[in-house]
Scaffold this motif. Structure first.
Motif, short mmCIF file in Angstrom:
data_model
loop_
_atom_site.label_atom_id
_atom_site.label_comp_id
_atom_site.label_asym_id
_atom_site.label_seq_id
_atom_site.Cartn_x
_atom_site.Cartn_y
_atom_site.Cartn_z
N ARG B 58 6.09 -6.18 -0.64
CA ARG B 58 6.29 -5.41 0.60
C ARG B 58 7.50 -5.93 1.38
O ARG B 58 8.12 -5.18 2.13
N GLN B 59 7.79 -7.22 1.21
CA GLN B 59 8.94 -7.82 1.93
C GLN B 59 10.26 -7.56 1.21
O GLN B 59 11.32 -7.85 1.76
N HIS B 60 10.20 -7.08 0.01
CA HIS B 60 11.42 -6.93 -0.80
C HIS B 60 12.37 -5.92 -0.14
O HIS B 60 11.94 -4.82 0.22
N PRO B 61 13.64 -6.28 0.07
CA PRO B 61 14.57 -5.34 0.72
C PRO B 61 14.65 -4.02 -0.04
O PRO B 61 14.75 -4.03 -1.27
N GLY B 62 14.58 -2.93 0.69
CA GLY B 62 14.66 -1.61 0.06
C GLY B 62 13.30 -1.02 -0.26
O GLY B 62 13.21 0.13 -0.66
N VAL B 63 12.25 -1.82 -0.08
CA VAL B 63 10.90 -1.30 -0.35
C VAL B 63 10.34 -0.64 0.91
O VAL B 63 10.41 -1.20 2.00
N VAL B 64 9.81 0.55 0.77
CA VAL B 64 9.27 1.28 1.91
C VAL B 64 7.75 1.12 1.99
O VAL B 64 7.18 1.04 3.07
N ALA B 65 7.09 1.08 0.85
CA ALA B 65 5.64 0.93 0.86
C ALA B 65 5.17 0.40 -0.48
O ALA B 65 5.82 0.62 -1.51
N VAL B 66 4.05 -0.31 -0.44
CA VAL B 66 3.35 -0.70 -1.66
C VAL B 66 1.89 -0.31 -1.47
O VAL B 66 1.30 -0.62 -0.43
N TYR B 67 1.35 0.42 -2.43
CA TYR B 67 -0.05 0.86 -2.31
C TYR B 67 -0.86 0.37 -3.51
O TYR B 67 -0.37 0.34 -4.64
N THR B 68 -2.10 0.03 -3.22
CA THR B 68 -3.06 -0.23 -4.29
C THR B 68 -4.24 0.73 -4.08
O THR B 68 -4.26 1.47 -3.09
N ALA B 69 -5.23 0.65 -4.96
CA ALA B 69 -6.38 1.55 -4.83
C ALA B 69 -7.00 1.43 -3.44
O ALA B 69 -7.42 2.42 -2.84
N ALA B 70 -7.01 0.21 -2.92
CA ALA B 70 -7.65 -0.02 -1.63
C ALA B 70 -6.95 0.76 -0.51
O ALA B 70 -7.57 1.09 0.50
N ASP B 71 -5.64 1.05 -0.69
CA ASP B 71 -4.90 1.75 0.37
C ASP B 71 -5.11 3.26 0.32
O ASP B 71 -4.70 3.96 1.25
N LEU B 72 -5.68 3.75 -0.75
CA LEU B 72 -5.75 5.21 -0.93
C LEU B 72 -6.86 5.85 -0.10
O LEU B 72 -6.90 7.08 0.04
N GLY B 73 -7.76 5.03 0.46
CA GLY B 73 -8.80 5.56 1.32
C GLY B 73 -9.66 6.56 0.58
O GLY B 73 -10.04 6.36 -0.57
N LYS B 74 -9.94 7.69 1.25
CA LYS B 74 -10.95 8.57 0.67
C LYS B 74 -10.40 9.43 -0.47
O LYS B 74 -11.16 10.10 -1.15
N ILE B 75 -9.08 9.41 -0.70
CA ILE B 75 -8.64 10.16 -1.89
C ILE B 75 -8.89 9.36 -3.17
O ILE B 75 -8.74 9.88 -4.27
#
Lengths: 294, 781, 164
Positions: B58-75
């Protein structure tokens, strides 16, 4: 499949290249044709911090006659230029015979003769072919230069006798004696695919058609290109007959090599292919030696 | 029923764009502000995920977002089934386990996505993905199909308590009774291996959410754009009309691109919604080997009961089918196997039963041939074995058991992929067998050529194999045709296109009815804004089902044209003809009106119309067959085996083929050529080499070989024409034909080339290494 | 991220100058920097041939070069042949012989065999298959590609003869 970042150096002369190499050593990888290096970088199997691109050094691309009747090939000579060179064809037809098996024309338009040797892939065609031809390799560093014979050059998979600050600049292939025949045979699953086994044979006969000297080099059978010394020795002073050829092929398959297996080829099948291809190559080289050179 | 346009060898309308680099493929889509996704994928085939730490990425320059299953919520939830399990078969077991967007607690195959990085470039996204730290607890992998069902096997789904995904038993007549009165029973054990579709274009998606219009546009390499739109709407909580899915030019489909609700489809579109920026993900070749569905791994125990004169009394086939880690596509493939095993033959007593097994490999979905290939292999191998045992000619035993032309429609009693009891609609099987024999020179080869070659020390054999291809299944497709004020014609349909020539063949169908040059018919496929009803391009159904819908819509437009023109030209409809973009009174060509003028009149801008008038020369129509049409053919080949290297080369290959009415013979032949290419791959090259830990050993084109130009022989094709009664044009599908009969013909030819070893080859693919081993074993036996 | 480098290159007769990371693959440079998306990506390890372009007149894999390596060189891509209304003979031959289906591999196939077609007026089927071995196609079984290349050779030769 995108390569990791690297610093890029593209010197215009060998001296400049050697300066950079001596400064960076282990932290820089030489980029010749790139036809093996770039795929491994794209897979991120190789992640060199810096690349030394030799493609802007015109002085490294040449094919010239050696005084003794051999040839000297600059390390950055494209495979396709070697493939279509009349002098190479005339003096070392075995190179021409092996060339079409190196991947595809598009790869040979970019891949280099020296790059393939320095890469030292045990499945590479040119390390084995130059080994059979008893070539020597001219190596330079900032501190000087040296020649290394093909018997001492290949140390392991993708490993050579070169130091990190050294650069392969040219390959010298000595002239073939009179009554010498050569041959190259391989088995691959399809055009351009990696050889399951390849064999380069160079056979010199005496005036009585007995074997005066033989060099048989194999690829894809071990950790380096392998010179089948016992097979060659078994032929010394003998006529090439189906029996002596079979004995030599047997020695190549059982004494000179101890091949392993992979997904395309069990050890037993590989041994079988060594027998078959060594025999075929010796037979053809013998015929050619009786006929004319090459 | 060749017409002025229909059945003609017309050059393709789409080619100029494709040939000049002007055709839009998904990776060609460039949008302002577009971000790029890279997935982190599991190296393990089977492991618990203990934790995922994306903080460095997430800290890497140029990265906007990192998602895992946990971030997907109810989808985050297992996706819907693509295909339901069959109705109408008693006792079916089906344990549903569908793909999830990203693995949450457990990874179940190497290559399964565990996280995604969204960054300013693909290069940066891959850099950052390498910085995600995942703590895995590796588990023993389930790879071997037979062990997977054994006691004590590790389980993919602990809650299920078994790796059994499905069980299906069907029987017509009584095999036991047939076996009891048989003179001969031949048995075989068949193993076919997994390969991959390897479309040259990998999968890819570009999703673009526009906040101002509250709509999502998605470019996708899909064979089913409408179903994808509808599914995404449900998953993302949007209206279907907020989503437009465009399947532009697609670089080869072959099956896997029909699979819906793939993790990347969901994650990429969801990410665009979250970020309000377009997001692109293009699968790379390495990913393709681990995240795109595959096919062709079954193990069969089969037997055939016969009389001493070669008549088949019954067939029994019990097999295991590998579905990989999920079964989102339910049972299409093994159902196809069940309906295609008996193929062209009359088998009064047929028992077919299978178990589907979960394994730690990427899921299995249809791939060109789709289950038909194994059924055909099993049956043709049994026929060969029976012929040998009875001392009969291999073509005679086939002929005497074939369904005869006057026996159609022929009911097999076995439920197939469309959940209908299989009916073979029409054909002349013996004629195709004769034709193939004639083309290959069967008698002359066996009696003269082969003995002569043997005397020269050459090992050359002949292989011949028959097959059927169930095609053109329902439910339905539709088409809308509009004659524009310019006189040009617009045609849109819901199926996507992946090289089948729909821009031309559909135009030919419409042109025939409307008398318009196909060049002036603009075909749109695979854009949900142009047409939003339909199922997709699969099961060789594009020409049959969508082509029939195009024909129906064109007929309706033709009727509108005639009705209007009849009034204007003051001539009865029967006296009018449509040609060259005009309606003419047949005997008086000067009395005519152009379609352009009619179209203008059909859409008045002022004044009044008769009550009930529909504007425009436009019609929409749908077509759905009662059941699928069955094409068939016979393939024969000559194969030379090098006795030193055990390399085999097909020297000649002929195919006598019948798919009913031909829309464009050039396109049809191309379909067969391509199928043969894959069939050769399945015969000789294509096996995904998986070790016991579930690590794929050949995840590149360097190690997974697919046929090249010099691997293939020239292919000679003869067409037979038995129109299908199931649609007005009489079309049957052809997309999978070429792939189906090649493996059995190939191994038969190899056996025939090496008669001294009396080989019995029961596997595909057959590499030189395997042939060497089989010959060594035969020598020792 | 490493230091950016300037790349000056002539593509289809037009000069371009862009500053990029040295690791950018030439095929990505052509497609996404220059917007010439007719050159496709199929494997990124040099085996499928989909990305083949002409570099100083010779076919090479553009996935196995870094963009800076093209600096000062001349490139020809599929966009540098004919146009939709005026196809190059090799493009016309592919259309005539139905030498393409999905069309994804086609630009790479055409750029691979263009020099072959220009140098061989009447190649045998075997020669053509060999010339095509560096390109994978999954749709056509190669049959009609072989015929397209033979037809293209004839067409190019007869155009040359007319021009004389």
């Amino acid at each position: 499949m995108k390569p990791a970042p690297f610093d890029y150096y593209a010197p215009a002369s060998v001296d400049e290249a050697l300066d950079i190499l001596s400064e960076k050593g282990y932290d820089i990888k030489v980029l010749a044709g790139g036809q093996s290096l770039v795929p491994s970088m794209n897979f991120r199997l190789a992640q060199p911090p810096a690349l030394l691109d030799l493609n802007n050094i015109p002085d490294l691309a040449y094919i010239k006659p050696a005084p003794d009747g051999g040839v000297v090939i600059g390390a950055m000579t494209r495979d396709s230029d070697v493939e279509h060179n009349p002098m190479v064809a005339e003096r070392f037809p075995v190179i021409l015979q092996a060339m079409p098996f190196i991947a595809h024309p598009q790869i040979r338009n970019r891949g280099t003769f020296g790059g393939a040797i320095a890469h030292a892939d045990p499945a590479g065609h040119l390390p084995a072919v130059t080994l059979a031809l008893n070539a020597r390799y001219h190596i330079r560093s900032k501190n000087g230069d040296r020649w290394v014979g093909c018997d001492e050059f290949f140390l392991g998979p993708f490993t050579t006798a070169m130091e990190p600050d050294e650069l392969l600049v040219e390959v010298e292939i000595p002239a073939l004696p009179a009554r010498t025949g050569t041959s190259y045979h391989q088995m691959a699953r399809q055009a351009g695919a990696q050889a399951l086994v390849g064999v380069a044979a160079v056979v010199t006969l005496d005036p009585g058609e007995r074997v005066a000297a033989a060099r048989i080099a194999l690829l894809s059978v071990g950790e380096t290109p392998v010179l089948a010394g016992r097979a060659a020795a078994s032929l010394a002073g003998k006529l090439l007959t189906p029996e002596t050829i079979e004995a030599a092929a047997e020695a190549a398959a059982t004494v000179d090599t101890d091949p392993g297996g992979d997904i395309h080829c069990s050890p037993e099948y590989r041994r079988h292919l060594i027998r078959v291809l060594v025999a075929k190559s010796l037979e053809e080289a013998g015929e050619r030696a009786r006929g004319k050179r090459g | 029923m060749a017409g002025k346009y229909l059945g003609q060898r017309l050059k393709r309308n789409e080619d100029p764009r494709l040939l000049t680099g002007q055709a839009l493929f998904v990776d060609d889509v460039q949008l302002p502000g577009m971000l790029h996704a890279a997935f982190l994928r599991s190296d393990y085939a089977h492991a618990w995920i203990k934790s995922i730490d994306p903080s460095a990425a997430r800290q890497h320059p140029g990265v906007v977002a990192v998602y895992t299953a946990a971030d997907l919520g109810k989808i985050w939830k297992p996706g819907p089934l693509n295909v339901p399990p069959p109705s109408g078969i008693p006792g079916v077991v089906f344990n549903q386990r569908t793909q999830v967007p990203m693995a949450k607690d457990k990874v179940r195959h190497q290559g399964e996505a565990v996280a995604v990085v969204i960054a300013e470039s693909r290069y940066i996204a891959e850099d950052a993905a390498a910085e995600i730290v995942v703590d895995y607890e590796p588990l023993e992998a389930v790879i071997d199909l037979e062990k997977a069902l054994g006691e004590g096997s590790p389980l993919l789904y602990e809650d299920l308590g078994t790796n059994l995904a499905s069980f299906v038993h069907q029987e017509n007549g009584s095999y036991a009774e047939a076996a009891a009165r048989a003179d001969l029973i031949v048995k075989t054990h068949i193993v076919m291996e997994r390969g991959t579709a390897a479309a040259l274009e990998n999968r890819g998606y570009v999703a673009s959410w526009d906040n101002k219009s509250q709509s999502l546009t998605m470019w996708a390499t899909t064979q089913g754009p409408i179903a994808l739109r509808n599914g995404l709407a449900t998953i993302l909580g949007l209206s279907e009309h907020q989503i437009r899915v465009i399947a532009p030019f697609v670089g080869g489909g072959f099956g896997p691109k029909i699979l819906l609700y793939q993790p990347e489809e969901i994650v990429v579109s969801w990410a665009s919604l979250q970020l309000g920026r377009p997001v692109k993900w293009i699968e790379d070749r390495q990913e393709n080997f681990g995240d795109t569905s595959q096919e062709r791994r079954q193990i069969h125990e089969a037997e055939m009961a016969l009389t001493r004169d070669g008549k088949i009394l019954g067939v029994k086939d019990v097999f295991i089918h590998d579905t990989g880690a999920y079964n989102s596509y339910a049972l299409t493939i093994p159902l196809n196997t069940q309906t295609h095993t008996t193929g062209p033959y009359k088998v009064a007593n047929y028992l077919t039963e299978y178990r589907v097994v979960f394994t730690n490999r990427i899921l299995v979905t249809p791939l060109r041939g789709a289950g038909r290939t194994y059924g055909t292999f099993v049956m043709e191998r049994l026929m060969d074995k029976a012929a040998k045992r009875l001392g009969m000619d291999r073509t005679e035993i086939r002929r005497m058991n074939m369904i005869q032309p006057d026996e159609f429609p022929y009911k097999t009693g076995i439920v197939g992929q469309d959940f209908a009891k299989n009916v073979l609609d029409s054909g002349n099987y013996p004629a195709a067998l004769d034709k193939a024999k004639e083309m290959i020179g069967y008698e002359a080869f066996l009696k003269e050529e082969q003995p002569r070659l043997r005397a020269e020390g050459k090992h050359v054999g002949l292989g011949i194999s028959f097959f059927t291809e169930g095609s053109g299944v329902g439910p339905y497709e539709g088409a809308r045709i509009t004659v524009e004020a310019s006189g040009k014609v617009n045609l849109s349909t819901g199926v996507g296109t992946q090289g089948q020539g729909h821009f031309t063949s559909f135009a030919q169908v419409a042109a025939e009815q409307l008398g318009v040059d196909p060049k002036n018919i603009f075909v749109t496929t695979g854009d949900t804004e142009a047409f939003h009803w339909g199922a997709g391009t699969f099961a060789s159904r594009g020409a049959t089902v969508a082509g029939s819908a195009v024909n129906a819509a064109a007929l309706l437009v033709r009727q509108k044209i005639l009705k209007m023109a009849s009034k204007i030209l003051e001539a009865p409809e029967e006296e009018l003809e449509l040609a060259d973009g005009m309606v003419r009174v047949a005997d008086i060509p000067s009395r005519c009106i152009s379609l352009a003028e009619l179209a203008v009149k059909a859409n008045p801008s002022r004044g009044a119309v008769e009550p009930g008038t529909e504007p425009g020369l436009e019609a929409t129509a749908y077509f759905g067959p009662p059941y699928g049409a069955t094409a068939y053919g016979c393939c024969a080949m000559i194969v030379e085996v090098d006795p030193d290297t055990f390399n085999a080369r097909i020297q000649r290959l002929v195919m006598a083929h019948d798919c009913g009415t031909v829309l464009n013979p050039m396109i049809l032949e191309g379909q067969i050529h391509g199928g043969v290419g894959l069939g050769l791959g399945n015969s000789f090259f294509e096996k995904l080499e998986m070790d016991d830990n579930g690590q794929l050993q050949n995840a590149s084109f360097m190690d997974y070989l697919i046929p090249r130009a010099s691997d293939l022989p020239p292919i000679e094709i003869a067409h037979l024409h038995t129109p299908s009664p199931l649609n007005p044009l009489g079309i049957k599908g052809v997309g999978e034909a070429g792939a189906i009969p090649i493996p059995p013909a190939f191994v038969q030819a190899v056996e025939d080339a090496l008669p001294e070893y009396n080989l019995e080859i029961s596997e595909a693919p057959l590499s030189p290494n395997r042939l060497f081993q089989i010959v060594q074993a035969a020598k020792q036996a | 991220m490493s230091e950016l480098v300037k790349v000056q290159v002539t593509v289809n007769g037009t000069r371009y100058e862009h500053t990029v990371e040295p690791r950018m693959l030439l095929v990505d440079f052509i497609r996404h920097e220059l917007g010439l998306t007719g050159t496709h990506v199929g494997c990124e390890h040099g085996v499928c041939g989909t990305c083949t372009i002409l570099l100083d007149g010779k076919p090479v894999r553009s996935c196995l070069l870094f963009a800076p390596q093209a600096n000062g060189h001349e490139i020809r891509t599929i966009e540098g042949l004919g146009t939709m209304d005026n196809l190059h003979p090799i493009q016309e031959a592919f259309r005539e012989a139905h030498g393409l289906q999905c069309g994804f591999c086609t630009p790479g196939v055409i750029m691979s065999v263009l020099p072959f077609v220009e140098q061989n007026a009447n190649p045998t089927e075997e020669e053509v298959r060999e010339a095509l071995d560096g390109n994978l196609c999954r749709c056509t079984g190669y049959q009609n590609i072989v015929q397209a290349v033979q037809l293209a050779s004839e067409m190019v030769a007869s155009r040359k003869a007319e021009a004389r």
